[in-house]
Write an enzyme that holds these catalytic residues in place. Structure first.
Site, short mmCIF file in Angstrom:
data_model
loop_
_atom_site.label_atom_id
_atom_site.label_comp_id
_atom_site.label_asym_id
_atom_site.label_seq_id
_atom_site.Cartn_x
_atom_site.Cartn_y
_atom_site.Cartn_z
N GLU A 108 0.84 -1.21 0.00
CA GLU A 108 0.00 0.00 0.00
C GLU A 108 0.87 1.26 0.00
O GLU A 108 0.57 2.23 -0.68
CB GLU A 108 -0.93 -0.02 1.22
CG GLU A 108 -1.98 -1.12 1.12
CD GLU A 108 -2.86 -1.19 2.35
OE1 GLU A 108 -2.32 -1.57 3.42
OE2 GLU A 108 -4.04 -0.85 2.27
N GLU A 128 -3.63 -9.60 3.67
CA GLU A 128 -4.42 -9.35 4.89
C GLU A 128 -5.53 -10.38 5.09
O GLU A 128 -5.89 -10.71 6.21
CB GLU A 128 -5.03 -7.95 4.85
CG GLU A 128 -4.05 -6.83 5.13
CD GLU A 128 -3.27 -6.38 3.91
OE1 GLU A 128 -3.30 -7.09 2.86
OE2 GLU A 128 -2.62 -5.33 3.99
N1 CAA Z 1 4.39 -7.61 11.78
C1 CAA Z 1 5.15 -8.00 12.83
N2 CAA Z 1 6.00 -9.04 12.79
C2 CAA Z 1 6.12 -9.69 11.63
C3 CAA Z 1 5.37 -9.34 10.50
C4 CAA Z 1 4.47 -8.24 10.60
N3 CAA Z 1 3.74 -7.83 9.56
N4 CAA Z 1 5.69 -10.17 9.50
C5 CAA Z 1 6.62 -11.01 9.98
N5 CAA Z 1 6.88 -10.72 11.27
C6 CAA Z 1 7.86 -11.38 12.15
C7 CAA Z 1 7.50 -12.83 12.42
O1 CAA Z 1 6.62 -12.94 13.50
C8 CAA Z 1 8.84 -13.44 12.70
O2 CAA Z 1 9.19 -13.11 14.02
P1 CAA Z 1 10.08 -14.10 14.87
O3 CAA Z 1 11.37 -14.25 14.14
O4 CAA Z 1 10.18 -13.44 16.18
O5 CAA Z 1 9.30 -15.39 14.92
C9 CAA Z 1 9.78 -12.66 11.78
O6 CAA Z 1 9.08 -11.46 11.43
C10 CAA Z 1 10.15 -13.39 10.51
O7 CAA Z 1 8.95 -13.84 9.91
P2 CAA Z 1 8.86 -15.28 9.18
O8 CAA Z 1 9.42 -16.32 10.07
O9 CAA Z 1 7.49 -15.42 8.69
O10 CAA Z 1 9.91 -15.03 8.01
P3 CAA Z 1 9.83 -15.46 6.47
O11 CAA Z 1 11.06 -14.94 5.85
O12 CAA Z 1 9.50 -16.89 6.36
O13 CAA Z 1 8.58 -14.69 5.84
C11 CAA Z 1 7.17 -12.83 5.38
C12 CAA Z 1 8.59 -13.30 5.75
C13 CAA Z 1 6.80 -13.33 3.98
C14 CAA Z 1 7.21 -11.32 5.39
C15 CAA Z 1 6.15 -13.39 6.40
O14 CAA Z 1 6.61 -13.11 7.71
C16 CAA Z 1 4.77 -12.82 6.28
O15 CAA Z 1 4.00 -13.28 5.48
N6 CAA Z 1 4.44 -11.81 7.12
C17 CAA Z 1 3.12 -11.25 7.22
C18 CAA Z 1 2.85 -10.30 6.10
C19 CAA Z 1 1.48 -9.71 6.24
O16 CAA Z 1 0.50 -10.37 6.52
N7 CAA Z 1 1.39 -8.39 6.05
C20 CAA Z 1 0.16 -7.70 6.17
C21 CAA Z 1 0.03 -7.16 7.55
S1 CAA Z 1 -1.55 -6.46 7.86
C22 CAA Z 1 -1.52 -4.97 7.13
O17 CAA Z 1 -0.58 -4.58 6.51
C23 CAA Z 1 -2.77 -4.17 7.35
C24 CAA Z 1 -2.82 -2.88 6.62
O18 CAA Z 1 -3.46 -2.79 5.62
C25 CAA Z 1 -2.13 -1.69 7.11
#
Ligand code: CAA
Length: 692
Positions: A108, A128
């Site tokens: 975004e 999301e």
């Molecule tokens: N917020 C906070 N912490 C997050 C995060 C987030 N969005 N995404 C990942 N993390 C943290 C994980 O909890 C993890 O923490 P730990 O090491 O303490 O366990 C660390 O980052 C690494 O994450 P992964 O183990 O998942 O690492 P990866 O390399 O396998 O994957 C990733 C990376 C693809 C970014 C995956 O973490 C992921 O899919 N994250 C979520 C992405 C997401 O859903 N984003 C949307 C958020 S909601 C939003 O954005 C609402 C809006 O419109 C404003």
């Protein structure tokens, strides 16, 4: 280079201002990151030397979304929508430079820039929906304006991470730069924009694609219909669709209001709370208290598999998909040929649906070698035994493996029921033995129960957990106990389903209640699908159970056109009068007075004993934490994610209520319902399993 704050730097590189974010692990939009972007942009806009601005990230990825850990907390830091508005209205071009993943709020943010460049390995998405949410920072209004309604529907309801080349093709990304040279590429692109006098493109003002869908409500209706099964029970996909409808039918600012309102509803609802919990539960499951992150890993460059049946073949595919060579050993040539044939067919089916290319098929098949000689497993770093569930056979195999395999190799069994400690003790290296319980079909199902036996060494555990992630599985570590964690709890539900049938409930009543709860199917439909004759022996069958009678009548499930249910030629199930009569006869013979059983009781009887068993598993230390149990049930047994897994669900139903019912069941029906001591303690102390 000027430090803007602890996670943001600003530098002027020639005539381009570069804002660099560095907030590990994933540059999530925490208050500090939002502040950093806001202040960095203000500095860049005010810098007379900067003709354009590049927003780029350090570390493994571009912004991976909102900081999920901040959800529900006090609001601090710059307002994201205001930051985006300022970027979009900037007096000079702003360019997002993307590597890793631009997800959710990250994409975004990039959409509020005038242009986006990315390295070929980058991915973009609005995931999301997987958290029970919708993009709440303008993504629902901007994405359809740039990629069109159909693609936006697909992306937002699937949450897919779309590869950069595809993003380029759909206009989401303006240019790909050379891999590893994003910074230079983005700066060069920025100069080009300035030199060519390209416009400050505001996605919000580009209405062509959404206008094309106006007056065509059928686009949405057809999409809903086509995906009804996939979306069943979930709120978020429908809410995402409504936002895209708003983008089509309302002006941008009105659409933003709709997005805000629907986002608020989802965020405060129980489904998103459960789905966000599930996200962190999966990650938490990788953390083993006495096996720290720095535990030495055993390099796994090749894998051996014993058994080319459905399980062995599926397991082999996982490794080949991840580029790890596999040797499959069978006893007979025809069984080996059959197994390898099934693997090829599976890959070809995926290719025919566009999942992989024909070249991928050959590459993966090329990594799988068949053999009739167990000695070929001598060089393997890990061997997984996936043969028939018989202790004597497994012991024989492990004795042989012990003699053949090189020192340091991991010896794993895929048993779903047998005692791994007993298997380990036939070897001279029980520390190398571990359980890797894959779920069928092993190339599809996400869950891997990693089973720690008494002597399993820590590097073997650490390696297995890491390897699970590498092959795309979600792993949870459990200890040896009959059925391990998943099947041990399933046995409770199966027992109750059977008992309820003898008290007057029909299979379709029980199935309906569990299906409506959100399971993909109930236990009887599941038995029909698997085949009622799995484990049934014709010669010794004496009509002692309902299953015996059904099998004796050749009602062996879907494959014979009848089982608990009757099936038509399209395999559509109908309640069966034949089964009903058999059940009634059994009940009459047992002298029980059948009664009307409410849906509520069916649900309580099937699920409360599972929560109780989960508590026993925890008190015996067979699972590390309640959330690991939830990870197992969501990823291996179809527990609806929006209900958070049995332990989270139990917490929300109320542990006091569950305890009270278990005590009633115990009083009425005996000690199989005896409440777990841990359940009693939790209730006495007012605690919850998942701390929710
Ligand atoms: N917020 C906070 N912490 C997050 C995060 C987030 N969005 N995404 C990942 N993390 C943290 C994980 O909890 C993890 O923490 P730990 O090491 O303490 O366990 C660390 O980052 C690494 O994450 P992964 O183990 O998942 O690492 P990866 O390399 O396998 O994957 C990733 C990376 C693809 C970014 C995956 O973490 C992921 O899919 N994250 C979520 C992405 C997401 O859903 N984003 C949307 C958020 S909601 C939003 O954005 C609402 C809006 O419109 C404003």
């Amino acid at each position: 280079m000027t430090a803007i704050n602890a996670v943001t730097d600003y530098s002027l590189e020639g005539d381009v201002g570069v804002i660099t974010l560095n907030s590990p692990p994933v540059n999530a939009l925490s208050a500090a990151v939002r502040d950093g972007i806001a202040d960095g942009m203000a500095k860049a806009f005010a810098d007379p030397g900067a003709k354009a601005v590049v927003l780029i990230c350090e570390g493994r990825t571009f912004i991976a979304g909102a900081d999920i850990t901040e959800f529900g907390g006090e609001r601090k830091g710059a307002d994201l929508l205001k930051v985006m508005q300022d970027m979009e209205n900037a007096p000079k071009p702003v360019i997002a430079a993307i590597h890793g993943t631009a997800l959710g709020g990250g994409l975004e943010t990039a959409l509020a820039c005038h242009y986006r460049v990315a390295v070929p390995s980058a991915r973009c998405g609005l995931p999301e929906v997987a958290l029970g949410l919708l993009p709440g920072a303008g993504g629902t209004q901007r994405l359809p304006r740039i990629v069109g309604v159909e693609k936006a529907l697909e992306m937002m309801t699937s949450g897919a991470h779309v590869p950069a080349p595809q993003c380029l093709a759909m206009g989401l990304v303006d240019e790909l730069t050379e891999e590893g040279k994003l910074r230079e590429g983005a700066i060069a692109f920025a100069r080009k924009v300035v030199a060519e006098g390209r416009p400050l493109k505001k996605v919000r003002e580009s209405n062509e694609k959404v206008e094309a869908a106006r007056g065509h409500p059928e686009i949405f209706e057809n999409f809903r219909k086509a995906n009804a099964r996939k979306f069943r029970g979930f709120l978020a996909p429908e809410y995402n669709i409504r936002c895209i409808e708003a983008a089509v039918n309302e002006p941008f600012e009105e659409g933003m209001k709709t997005e805000r309102r629907l986002f608020g509803e989802l965020m405060s609802g129980s489904q998103s709370a459960a789905q966000r919990y599930a996200f962190f539960a999966e990650r938490q499951a990788n953390k083993i208290p006495d096996v720290p992150d720095d535990t030495p890993q055993i390099p796994v460059g090749s894998v051996g598999i014993i058994g080319a049946g459905t399980m062995g073949g599926g397991i082999a595919m996982n490794f080949a998909n991840a580029g790890i060579p596999v040797t499959i050993v069978e006893v007979k040539q025809d069984a080996l040929d059959r197994g390898l044939g099934v693997i090829r067919k599976n890959y070809e089916r995926t290719a025919s649906r566009g999942g992989i290319t024909a070249a991928d098929v050959e590459k993966r098949i090329g990594l799988i070698k068949g053999s009739l000689d167990m000695n070929d497993l001598a060089p393997a770093d890990m061997v997984i035994e996936a043969v028939f569930e018989r202790m004597d056979i497994k012991k024989d195999i492990f004795t042989k493996l012990d003699a053949i395999c090189k020192p340091g190799a991991i010896l794993a069994t895929n048993t779903s029921a047998l005692n791994i400690d007993e298997i380990a003790l036939v070897t001279k290296r029980p520390e190398a033995v571990i359980g890797l319980h894959f779920f069928s079909p092993a190339n599809v199902m996400k869950l891997l129960e990693v089973v720690r036996a008494d002597h399993t060494a820590k590097p073997v555990i650490a390696t297995s957990m890491k390897l699970a992630k590498k092959i795309g599985k979600i792993a949870a570590l459990v200890r040896v106990t009959p059925g391990f964690v998943g099947n041990r709890m399933l046995a409770q539900r199966q027992r109750e389903a059977q008992k309820l049938m003898f008290e007057g409930a029909m299979p379709w009543d029980i199935d309906r209640v569990l299906y409506d709860f959100g399971f993909p199917m109930g236990p009887f439909a599941m038995s029909d699908l698997a085949g009622l004759d799995v484990g049934w022996v014709k010669e010794t069958s004496k009509g002692e159970t309902i299953r015996d009678v059904l099998c004796e009548m050749d009602r062996r499930g879907q494959k014979t056109g009848a089982g608990y249910y009757d099936y038509d030629e399209n395999r559509v199930a109908r309640p069966s009068p034949v089964t009903e009569k058999i059940i009634q006869d059994f009940v009459a013979k047992s002298g029980v007075n059948p009664r009307q059983i409410s849906d509520e009781e069916i649900l309580e009887r099937c699920l409360y004993p599972m929560v109780n068993e989960g508590a026993k598993i925890l008190e015996e230390g067979k699972a590390i934490r309640a959330s690991d149990i939830d990870v197992i049930w969501e990823n291996g047994y179809g527990w609806p994610v929006y209900r958070g897994g049995p332990m989270w669900w139990g917490d929300h139903v109320g542990l006091d209520k569950i305890l009270a019912r278990m005590m009633e069941f115990q009083a009425q029906m005996g000690d199989v319902y005896k409440p777990a001591a841990l359940l009693e303690t939790m209730v006495a102390q007012g605690k919850k399993f998942t701390g929710s």
